[in-house]
Write a protein that holds these residues in place. Structure first.
Motif, PDB file in Angstrom:
ATOM      1  N   ILE A   1       2.689  23.568 -41.450  1.00  0.00           N
ATOM      2  CA  ILE A   1       2.001  22.513 -42.183  1.00  0.00           C
ATOM      3  C   ILE A   1       0.868  23.186 -42.950  1.00  0.00           C
ATOM      4  O   ILE A   1      -0.077  23.708 -42.361  1.00  0.00           O
ATOM      5  CB  ILE A   1       1.448  21.433 -41.236  1.00  0.00           C
ATOM      6  CG1 ILE A   1       2.585  20.769 -40.455  1.00  0.00           C
ATOM      7  CG2 ILE A   1       0.642  20.394 -42.029  1.00  0.00           C
ATOM      8  CD1 ILE A   1       2.116  19.824 -39.362  1.00  0.00           C
ATOM      9  N   ALA A   2       0.975  23.199 -44.263  1.00  0.00           N
ATOM     10  CA  ALA A   2      -0.040  23.811 -45.126  1.00  0.00           C
ATOM     11  C   ALA A   2      -0.843  22.681 -45.753  1.00  0.00           C
ATOM     12  O   ALA A   2      -0.321  21.920 -46.560  1.00  0.00           O
ATOM     13  CB  ALA A   2       0.617  24.674 -46.199  1.00  0.00           C
ATOM     14  N   THR A   3      -2.106  22.564 -45.380  1.00  0.00           N
ATOM     15  CA  THR A   3      -2.896  21.417 -45.814  1.00  0.00           C
ATOM     16  C   THR A   3      -4.008  21.848 -46.754  1.00  0.00           C
ATOM     17  O   THR A   3      -4.769  22.763 -46.462  1.00  0.00           O
ATOM     18  CB  THR A   3      -3.454  20.651 -44.596  1.00  0.00           C
ATOM     19  OG1 THR A   3      -4.137  19.488 -45.047  1.00  0.00           O
ATOM     20  CG2 THR A   3      -4.387  21.511 -43.765  1.00  0.00           C
ATOM     21  N   TYR A   4      -4.070  21.166 -47.884  1.00  0.00           N
ATOM     22  CA  TYR A   4      -5.056  21.503 -48.905  1.00  0.00           C
ATOM     23  C   TYR A   4      -6.061  20.379 -49.130  1.00  0.00           C
ATOM     24  O   TYR A   4      -6.958  20.492 -49.964  1.00  0.00           O
ATOM     25  CB  TYR A   4      -4.348  21.840 -50.225  1.00  0.00           C
ATOM     26  CG  TYR A   4      -3.433  20.755 -50.750  1.00  0.00           C
ATOM     27  CD1 TYR A   4      -3.916  19.769 -51.609  1.00  0.00           C
ATOM     28  CD2 TYR A   4      -2.092  20.713 -50.389  1.00  0.00           C
ATOM     29  CE1 TYR A   4      -3.087  18.773 -52.077  1.00  0.00           C
ATOM     30  CE2 TYR A   4      -1.253  19.720 -50.860  1.00  0.00           C
ATOM     31  CZ  TYR A   4      -1.755  18.754 -51.701  1.00  0.00           C
ATOM     32  OH  TYR A   4      -0.920  17.758 -52.156  1.00  0.00           O
ATOM     33  N   ALA A   5      -5.916  19.277 -48.379  1.00  0.00           N
ATOM     34  CA  ALA A   5      -6.851  18.162 -48.495  1.00  0.00           C
ATOM     35  C   ALA A   5      -6.668  17.249 -47.290  1.00  0.00           C
ATOM     36  O   ALA A   5      -5.686  17.370 -46.543  1.00  0.00           O
ATOM     37  CB  ALA A   5      -6.628  17.374 -49.790  1.00  0.00           C
TER      38      ALA A   5
ATOM     39  N   PHE B   1      -0.381  25.895 -38.592  1.00  0.00           N
ATOM     40  CA  PHE B   1      -1.205  25.164 -39.542  1.00  0.00           C
ATOM     41  C   PHE B   1      -1.898  26.166 -40.450  1.00  0.00           C
ATOM     42  O   PHE B   1      -2.527  27.113 -39.974  1.00  0.00           O
ATOM     43  CB  PHE B   1      -2.261  24.318 -38.829  1.00  0.00           C
ATOM     44  CG  PHE B   1      -1.705  23.119 -38.118  1.00  0.00           C
ATOM     45  CD1 PHE B   1      -1.727  21.870 -38.711  1.00  0.00           C
ATOM     46  CD2 PHE B   1      -1.145  23.243 -36.853  1.00  0.00           C
ATOM     47  CE1 PHE B   1      -1.205  20.766 -38.059  1.00  0.00           C
ATOM     48  CE2 PHE B   1      -0.622  22.152 -36.190  1.00  0.00           C
ATOM     49  CZ  PHE B   1      -0.658  20.904 -36.795  1.00  0.00           C
ATOM     50  N   GLN B   2      -1.772  25.959 -41.759  1.00  0.00           N
ATOM     51  CA  GLN B   2      -2.481  26.797 -42.729  1.00  0.00           C
ATOM     52  C   GLN B   2      -3.392  25.898 -43.539  1.00  0.00           C
ATOM     53  O   GLN B   2      -2.929  25.037 -44.289  1.00  0.00           O
ATOM     54  CB  GLN B   2      -1.513  27.514 -43.661  1.00  0.00           C
ATOM     55  CG  GLN B   2      -2.191  28.326 -44.743  1.00  0.00           C
ATOM     56  CD  GLN B   2      -2.875  29.567 -44.201  1.00  0.00           C
ATOM     57  OE1 GLN B   2      -2.239  30.393 -43.549  1.00  0.00           O
ATOM     58  NE2 GLN B   2      -4.167  29.689 -44.462  1.00  0.00           N
ATOM     59  N   PHE B   3      -4.701  26.084 -43.375  1.00  0.00           N
ATOM     60  CA  PHE B   3      -5.666  25.369 -44.197  1.00  0.00           C
ATOM     61  C   PHE B   3      -5.963  26.242 -45.409  1.00  0.00           C
ATOM     62  O   PHE B   3      -6.055  27.460 -45.286  1.00  0.00           O
ATOM     63  CB  PHE B   3      -6.933  25.076 -43.406  1.00  0.00           C
ATOM     64  CG  PHE B   3      -6.694  24.168 -42.238  1.00  0.00           C
ATOM     65  CD1 PHE B   3      -6.836  22.797 -42.381  1.00  0.00           C
ATOM     66  CD2 PHE B   3      -6.314  24.671 -40.998  1.00  0.00           C
ATOM     67  CE1 PHE B   3      -6.600  21.940 -41.316  1.00  0.00           C
ATOM     68  CE2 PHE B   3      -6.080  23.828 -39.920  1.00  0.00           C
ATOM     69  CZ  PHE B   3      -6.223  22.455 -40.070  1.00  0.00           C
TER      70      PHE B   3
ATOM     71  N   ALA C   1       4.451  30.343 -44.667  1.00  0.00           N
ATOM     72  CA  ALA C   1       5.262  30.127 -43.469  1.00  0.00           C
ATOM     73  C   ALA C   1       5.667  31.453 -42.831  1.00  0.00           C
ATOM     74  O   ALA C   1       5.990  32.418 -43.521  1.00  0.00           O
ATOM     75  CB  ALA C   1       6.505  29.313 -43.816  1.00  0.00           C
ATOM     76  N   GLU C   2       5.664  31.470 -41.502  1.00  0.00           N
ATOM     77  CA  GLU C   2       6.035  32.688 -40.770  1.00  0.00           C
ATOM     78  C   GLU C   2       7.450  33.137 -41.105  1.00  0.00           C
ATOM     79  O   GLU C   2       7.722  34.340 -41.250  1.00  0.00           O
ATOM     80  CB  GLU C   2       5.924  32.433 -39.270  1.00  0.00           C
ATOM     81  CG  GLU C   2       6.225  33.651 -38.417  1.00  0.00           C
ATOM     82  CD  GLU C   2       6.018  33.396 -36.938  1.00  0.00           C
ATOM     83  OE1 GLU C   2       6.148  34.363 -36.159  1.00  0.00           O
ATOM     84  OE2 GLU C   2       5.726  32.241 -36.554  1.00  0.00           O
ATOM     85  N   ASP C   3       8.351  32.169 -41.268  1.00  0.00           N
ATOM     86  CA  ASP C   3       9.747  32.500 -41.535  1.00  0.00           C
ATOM     87  C   ASP C   3      10.116  32.294 -43.004  1.00  0.00           C
ATOM     88  O   ASP C   3      11.294  32.211 -43.353  1.00  0.00           O
ATOM     89  CB  ASP C   3      10.663  31.638 -40.656  1.00  0.00           C
ATOM     90  CG  ASP C   3      10.437  31.894 -39.171  1.00  0.00           C
ATOM     91  OD1 ASP C   3      10.162  33.056 -38.816  1.00  0.00           O
ATOM     92  OD2 ASP C   3      10.512  30.928 -38.392  1.00  0.00           O
ATOM     93  N   GLY C   4       9.100  32.220 -43.858  1.00  0.00           N
ATOM     94  CA  GLY C   4       9.356  31.983 -45.275  1.00  0.00           C
ATOM     95  C   GLY C   4       8.912  33.150 -46.129  1.00  0.00           C
ATOM     96  O   GLY C   4       8.366  34.146 -45.632  1.00  0.00           O
ATOM     97  N   PRO C   5       9.113  33.050 -47.431  1.00  0.00           N
ATOM     98  CA  PRO C   5       8.771  34.146 -48.342  1.00  0.00           C
ATOM     99  C   PRO C   5       7.274  34.208 -48.617  1.00  0.00           C
ATOM    100  O   PRO C   5       6.571  33.202 -48.564  1.00  0.00           O
ATOM    101  CB  PRO C   5       9.540  33.779 -49.619  1.00  0.00           C
ATOM    102  CG  PRO C   5       9.544  32.279 -49.605  1.00  0.00           C
ATOM    103  CD  PRO C   5       9.686  31.892 -48.151  1.00  0.00           C
ATOM    104  N   GLY C   6       6.793  35.401 -48.935  1.00  0.00           N
ATOM    105  CA  GLY C   6       5.418  35.575 -49.364  1.00  0.00           C
ATOM    106  C   GLY C   6       5.249  35.448 -50.859  1.00  0.00           C
ATOM    107  O   GLY C   6       4.120  35.365 -51.356  1.00  0.00           O
ATOM    108  N   ARG C   7       6.357  35.438 -51.586  1.00  0.00           N
ATOM    109  CA  ARG C   7       6.351  35.278 -53.038  1.00  0.00           C
ATOM    110  C   ARG C   7       7.437  34.288 -53.425  1.00  0.00           C
ATOM    111  O   ARG C   7       8.416  34.086 -52.684  1.00  0.00           O
ATOM    112  CB  ARG C   7       6.602  36.629 -53.733  1.00  0.00           C
ATOM    113  CG  ARG C   7       5.548  37.690 -53.468  1.00  0.00           C
ATOM    114  CD  ARG C   7       4.229  37.355 -54.156  1.00  0.00           C
ATOM    115  NE  ARG C   7       4.345  37.290 -55.592  1.00  0.00           N
ATOM    116  CZ  ARG C   7       4.096  38.323 -56.419  1.00  0.00           C
ATOM    117  NH1 ARG C   7       3.713  39.492 -55.929  1.00  0.00           N
ATOM    118  NH2 ARG C   7       4.190  38.179 -57.737  1.00  0.00           N
TER     119      ARG C   7
END
Length: 336
Positions: free
Chosen positions: A245-249, A270-272, A138-144
């Motif tokens: 929205i991070a979609t893995y399926a 959207f992050q695929f 997420a743009e406004d979220g943590p990377g770890r």
């Protein structure tokens, strides 16, 4: 050693139990005596030839597993012999997965398991690393991820009774998020709650968007999505401005159509994602953070923790594949 192999793509019937020589670790590699092998959807899809062409004349399937290091190659510290580990991406670009008594992997793909059970270790890998990636884009979220990393955030874990949804609930809860999960009925609601979801919403009953908005009036920060085509309208109805929205399926295979203006107004992202091509940096971060969560006891498995375990012996690996393909609820494990 006993190993499951296939020489041709096809249904579960192409899997055969054979005797093979115990493999030797090369430079930078370790050999793991496998105790439990985890089965993921990508395993049966790869066997069936639904993803990429078969790369090797003979393949032992399965990316994930857990066991004990019993030999190391040149350049690997001898002190690792005897270490309990979880194994990830074993059959990715290699012919030697975890559906065997022994497997050989690069040393970094055998991660110390500590005191956690082999069942926990075999259930990590693809589900946990996929969930980690979904929660860190997420743009406004943590990377770890670590305790407190998602404080003040709201995470929606679609399909919280699935393996990735279960891991997303646990990791998000560990990192401090408020976790909402959508499920299809009361049995799966009980599993998502046992996994740690603060709120569970039946997407087949009533007005799920209104219910989620009631729980998160400002909207959801991150959606970990398993069925984008089927759930997109709901996701966008509850997504916060600048949400992800991070979609893995795309379970169900429903086509995805985007309302461009709606997404422009939301500044949605959207992050695929798929682990095979996610990159070394993301995989490394995921391994480190998941290992920390395991050490904290944050990723337990079993029905009492929201992820029933469905077990098969090695010689019934074909049945294990069929169970995953048929959508069996819980984590399918092959006991070596």
């Amino acid at each position: 050693m006993k190993a499951i192999i296939y020489s041709d793509n096809g249904g579960p019937e192409v899997l055969r139990l054979v005797d093979r020589e115990v493999p030797e670790p090369g430079p930078g590699e370790v050999r793991v005596r496998v105790a439990v092998s985890g089965v993921n959807p990508t395993d049966w899809k790869t066997r069936a030839g639904a993803t990429n062409p078969k790369q090797f004349p003979e393949v032992t399937p399965h990316l994930d597993g857990a066991g004990t290091i019993d030999a190391v190659g040149a350049g690997v510290d001898d002190s690792r012999v005897g270490q309990r580990v979880w194994v990830l991406m074993a059959a990715a670009g290699r012919p030697t997965g975890t559906a065997a008594e022994f497997t050989v992997v690069p040393a970094g793909q055998a991660v110390p398991l500590g005191e956690a059970s082999f069942d926990v270790g075999a259930a990590l890998g693809v589900p946990a690393l996929t969930a980690h990636r979904a929660l860190t884009v997420a743009e406004d979220g943590p990377g770890r991820l670590q305790p407190g990393a998602l404080d003040g955030k709201v995470v929606l874990a679609a399909g919280g009774a699935g393996a990735v949804g279960h891991a997303a609930i646990q990791l998000a809860r560990w990192a401090g998020a408020t976790v909402i999960s959508t499920v299809s009925g009361p049995e799966k609601a009980a599993l998502a709650t046992a996994a740690g979801a603060h709120h569970v919403v039946n997407y087949r009953a009533g007005d799920p968007a209104a219910e989620i908005r009631g729980l998160a009036p400002e909207g959801v920060d991150i959606v970990a999505e398993v069925a984008l085509g089927a759930n997109l309208a709901l996701d966008l109805a509850v997504l916060k401005t600048r949400g992800t929205i991070a979609t893995y399926a795309n379970d169900g295979g429903q086509p995805v159509e985007l309302d461009v203006r709606q997404n422009m107004n939301l500044n949605s992202r959207f992050q695929f994602l798929v682990l095979y091509t996610v990159g070394v940096q993301a995989i490394t971060a995921g391994i480190e953070d998941v290992a920390a969560a395991v050490a904290d006891g944050a990723l337990p498995v079993g029905e009492e923790h929201g992820l029933p375990l469905v077990r098969f012996p090695l010689d019934r690996t074909g049945e294990a594949h069929q169970a995953v393909e048929n959508g069996t609820v819980g984590k399918v494990l092959v006991e070596i």
